[in-house]
Design an enzyme around this catalytic site. Structure first.
Site, PDB file in Angstrom:
ATOM      1  N   HIS A  34      10.242   3.101  13.140  1.00 42.95           N
ATOM      2  CA  HIS A  34      10.074   1.685  12.712  1.00 42.95           C
ATOM      3  C   HIS A  34      11.335   0.989  12.479  1.00 42.95           C
ATOM      4  O   HIS A  34      12.227   1.564  11.898  1.00 42.95           O
ATOM      5  CB  HIS A  34       9.172   1.868  11.370  1.00 42.95           C
ATOM      6  CG  HIS A  34       8.950   0.242  10.844  1.00 42.95           C
ATOM      7  ND1 HIS A  34       7.948  -0.476  11.255  1.00 42.95           N
ATOM      8  CD2 HIS A  34       9.712  -0.349  10.238  1.00 42.95           C
ATOM      9  CE1 HIS A  34       8.005  -1.631  10.488  1.00 42.95           C
ATOM     10  NE2 HIS A  34       9.167  -1.708   9.887  1.00 42.95           N
TER      11      HIS A  34
ATOM     12  N   ASP B  30      -2.898  -3.386   2.389  1.00 43.47           N
ATOM     13  CA  ASP B  30      -1.612  -4.014   2.798  1.00 43.47           C
ATOM     14  C   ASP B  30      -1.762  -5.182   3.789  1.00 43.47           C
ATOM     15  O   ASP B  30      -1.118  -6.056   3.535  1.00 43.47           O
ATOM     16  CB  ASP B  30      -0.931  -2.959   3.600  1.00 43.47           C
ATOM     17  CG  ASP B  30       0.454  -3.377   4.219  1.00 43.47           C
ATOM     18  OD1 ASP B  30       1.114  -3.794   3.364  1.00 43.47           O
ATOM     19  OD2 ASP B  30       0.381  -3.607   5.506  1.00 43.47           O
TER      20      ASP B  30
ATOM     21  N   ARG C 229       1.729 -12.050   0.146  1.00 35.75           N
ATOM     22  CA  ARG C 229       2.900 -12.415   0.063  1.00 35.75           C
ATOM     23  C   ARG C 229       3.748 -13.329   1.078  1.00 35.75           C
ATOM     24  O   ARG C 229       4.392 -14.187   0.499  1.00 35.75           O
ATOM     25  CB  ARG C 229       3.956 -11.004   0.493  1.00 35.75           C
ATOM     26  CG  ARG C 229       3.652  -9.936  -0.833  1.00 35.75           C
ATOM     27  CD  ARG C 229       3.975  -8.457  -0.027  1.00 35.75           C
ATOM     28  NE  ARG C 229       5.058  -8.566   0.017  1.00 35.75           N
ATOM     29  CZ  ARG C 229       5.753  -7.675   1.184  1.00 35.75           C
ATOM     30  NH1 ARG C 229       4.766  -6.749   1.709  1.00 35.75           N
ATOM     31  NH2 ARG C 229       6.946  -7.572   1.504  1.00 35.75           N
TER      32      ARG C 229
ATOM     33  N   SER D 160       4.709  -1.540   2.072  1.00 36.71           N
ATOM     34  CA  SER D 160       3.965  -2.085   3.000  1.00 36.71           C
ATOM     35  C   SER D 160       4.102  -1.207   4.525  1.00 36.71           C
ATOM     36  O   SER D 160       3.298  -0.747   5.186  1.00 36.71           O
ATOM     37  CB  SER D 160       4.178  -3.324   3.373  1.00 36.71           C
ATOM     38  OG  SER D 160       3.519  -3.875   4.555  1.00 36.71           O
TER      39      SER D 160
ATOM     40  N   LYS E 109       1.227   1.942   6.234  1.00 38.83           N
ATOM     41  CA  LYS E 109       0.833   1.964   7.541  1.00 38.83           C
ATOM     42  C   LYS E 109       1.496   3.324   8.282  1.00 38.83           C
ATOM     43  O   LYS E 109       0.503   4.027   9.041  1.00 38.83           O
ATOM     44  CB  LYS E 109       1.274   0.798   8.306  1.00 38.83           C
ATOM     45  CG  LYS E 109       0.145  -0.206   7.839  1.00 38.83           C
ATOM     46  CD  LYS E 109       0.748  -1.453   8.401  1.00 38.83           C
ATOM     47  CE  LYS E 109       1.904  -2.062   7.846  1.00 38.83           C
ATOM     48  NZ  LYS E 109       2.333  -3.572   8.263  1.00 38.83           N
TER      49      LYS E 109
END
Lengths: 425, 425
Positions: free
Chosen positions: B84, B163, B170, B185, B189
């Site tokens: 990520h 989320d 947000r 968050s 995932k």
């Protein structure tokens, strides 16, 4: 000019002041629905943490006032002066003070709210008088101020309507306890109400929502600055709220005690605080008078009766306590070292005198009579409190809640003053 | 057990940790609609200011994962490992890395999002390939992981659905930039996606949303703790994001550059970073391989072609830049002391490559080709950037935005490394 709600929230979150244009935009956009509730609550929480500078707060308050109508009291023949209290247990001062100051020649436009939680609301108290109505039109308010001199009624929906929405939002989002938000909420309504002068009774202690003198000073001076900045002569009196004010806590119970004071009697602390606030109010509008005399000769009580009658109430109605009664007695002998106003306030609430949600009804007769004060000597088995409720369930939940309200010790505590500091510009 | 949203907000606002029961209650109640958006946004802002302890954050993340379904990758014959990136300008690493690591024998389940603001989204880039589709079922994902070894697709709506709602909230309430909220968050995932191991590319610098190394370390170690606490072997690599990564910034432009790297060529910084991350990923799952060789011998490119085909895309399609082109030239001679990734990212966005709102379309061919890097020498009039857009309006707003992207000085700047620190448990 168009701004983005996220930019405004982020600006405040990062600790920078908001510009006049940003404040104007965000409150206008909130009023017309272009800023969502979840955006406003995030902004309120950021304000909780970051505060507002004097100029920001003045603009914020201005926009709240301009969100609705303002009452124009300039045509009155009497000078107008009002009082606001931040809320305490047994605080029935308004009921006495408004007619007292009116009896000295001022006009007192006391637009009030209802109680929520452990502190009672002035309107709830007066509604225990049969026939009395809280809702008046602006014309009725002006008329009554001219003829009677005092009016205690509900603040109309047209007064600072954005404050009404913000207050409801703060209530459900944990953003009530913010000095700039509290100050702008109180002062926007008082300024819109049109009063020329204002005394603020800022309560500090166990039974108040402000627990420390430092925070009380901060709130007081913030509100004084806001009032003076809008041309309202404003003085704040910090007062102690550790033990309940007077003996009665509960709607009808407090009306009865107020009448006692209005007739020259009643608990000395209630009389003392009322007279002190009356002197500040009269001084602010330049009236020389002797408020003690007005209590003792029945003049203030006469104005109270007229004020009640003018709003449909029966001033001769006998207000009785709720039918179920329980006496709490001392389980030790000694000196009362403390009577916890918060505990007593919560007990009165549980007995039925207060409400948890704004749509809940309140009981007229429920409440607590405090039979002892700090410094009194008690023997085992002597009564400390009388509890009143309409049914067994409320009575038993009040009995549960009052536990630990009194601490009895071996030494007589030092007497604690009610009147603390006075804050002026 | 029932809690009150206001009590939970106030607890966090005052800086106390939330209990597991409070966190479970508030997220469940939010999911079923009993905690309102304005209450959740106030809580998120309080979390922004007060943070969360390790235990709180673990529970918060757990509940987000449990709010939906989890992908089960245990039946795969290959070990799964994912990457990520926190987002940078010109960051097309995923497009190269997923097939590269798959070519070495791992399964790479890269469930991705779309771009918002100045950083592009991996799905947007791949959608510039005709026919390619981002939406796959869970069975399709598992099947493709087994046969091809790599899948880049949209995270399904069933994965950590809370989320999804929190992220949208947000985004409109100024509560994006909170390390615990960002961490939970991302990690909810990735953990729900079922990967066994994870490398985090935490970008720091002008073009990243994290500007300082200290904050990057904090975010990285928070995410590493969360991953390891959930049994996912996690390593974070901090990488520089001051100038754009590679030369291409824009959807199709980046796919073309990725193919260059997959065929053994391309910009050296893109190749270097891809190989470094590949080595960490392979190491995490215990595969000994030579990823350089897989780039140079075409193996990785072969997997890329299979991955594109498997999702309906044409790997032989020629992706052309948008038709309008403008060349930005140097107005001074000297050494390029900086190429501002943020400015270039915003320019690509304005040219049409990015979106301001999540429902906006993006242009496949728009973007920026960066012809110089920090340390290069340029002469007056030499090209710095090529801008591509579909129409004059986008072209001119990109030209406006790119101004000041490059600073030219007299001295050659010191070379700045891309790979900064590595953070492990």
């Amino acid at each position: 000019m168009t701004f983005s709600a996220v930019d405004i929230i982020t600006t405040k979150r990062e600790g920078a002041p908001l510009s006049d244009e940003q404040i104007t935009w965000v409150l206008d956009a909130y009023q017309r629905g272009d800023v969502a509730e979840e955006q406003m609550s995030a902004l309120l929480m950021a304000i909780f943490f970051r505060g507002m500078l004097g100029g920001e707060l003045r603009t914020w308050t201005d926009r709240m006032i301009e969100s609705g109508e303002a009452l124009d009291l300039r045509s009155l023949s009497r000078p107008s002066v009002d009082k606001h209290s931040t809320g305490g247990v047994g605080d029935k001062i308004s009921l006495i003070l408004a007619p007292l100051v009116a009896s000295c020649g001022a006009a007192v436009p006391q637009l009030s709210g209802r109680g929520l939680g452990h502190t009672g609301g002035t309107l709830d108290k007066l509604e225990s008088i049969p026939g009395w109505r809280a809702a008046l039109s602006n014309d009725e308010i002006r008329e009554q101020l001219e003829t009677v001199g005092a009016v205690i009624c509900a603040a109309g929906a047209g007064l600072a309507p954005v404050d009404r929405r913000l207050y409801a939002l703060r209530d459900v989002t944990g953003t009530v306890e913010s000095i700039p938000l509290i100050s702008s909420s109180i002062m926007s309504k008082k300024i819109a109400e049109g009063t020329r002068a204002l005394v603020l009774d800022v309560k500090v202690g166990r039974g108040a929502f402000i627990k420390t003198i430092e925070r009380a000073r901060e709130l007081a001076s913030t509100m004084v600055d806001l009032g003076e900045g809008h041309g309202v002569a404003t003085v704040a009196q910090l007062t102690a709220m550790d033990q309940p004010l007077g003996r009665a806590v509960g709607n009808a119970l407090e009306v009865n005690e107020s009448v006692d004071v209005l007739r020259g009697g009643g608990p000395s602390d209630v009389r003392e605080l009322t007279l002190a606030l009356a002197r500040v109010m009269l001084d602010l509008v330049g009236i020389e008078a002797h408020p003690e005399a007005m209590l003792d000769d029945g003049s203030a009580y006469g104005v109270f009766r007229s004020m009640i009658s003018a709003q449909g109430g029966d001033p001769d109605a006998v207000l009785t306590p709720a039918p179920l009664r329980h006496v709490v007695t001392a389980d030790a002998s000694g000196f009362v070292s403390s009577v916890d106003a918060l505990v007593v306030g919560v007990a009165a609430w549980r007995l039925g005198a207060g409400r948890a949600r704004k749509e809940d009804p309140v009981s007229a007769g429920a409440g607590v009579m405090c039979l002892v004060r700090e410094g009194d000597h008690v023997a085992v088995g002597e009564p400390l409190f009388e509890l009143y409720a309409d049914d067994d369930q409320h009575l038993s939940s009040g009995r549960e809640a009052i536990r630990g309200a009194v601490i009895i010790g071996d030494e007589r505590p030092l007497p604690a003053p009610i009147l603390l500091e006075k804050i002026t510009k």
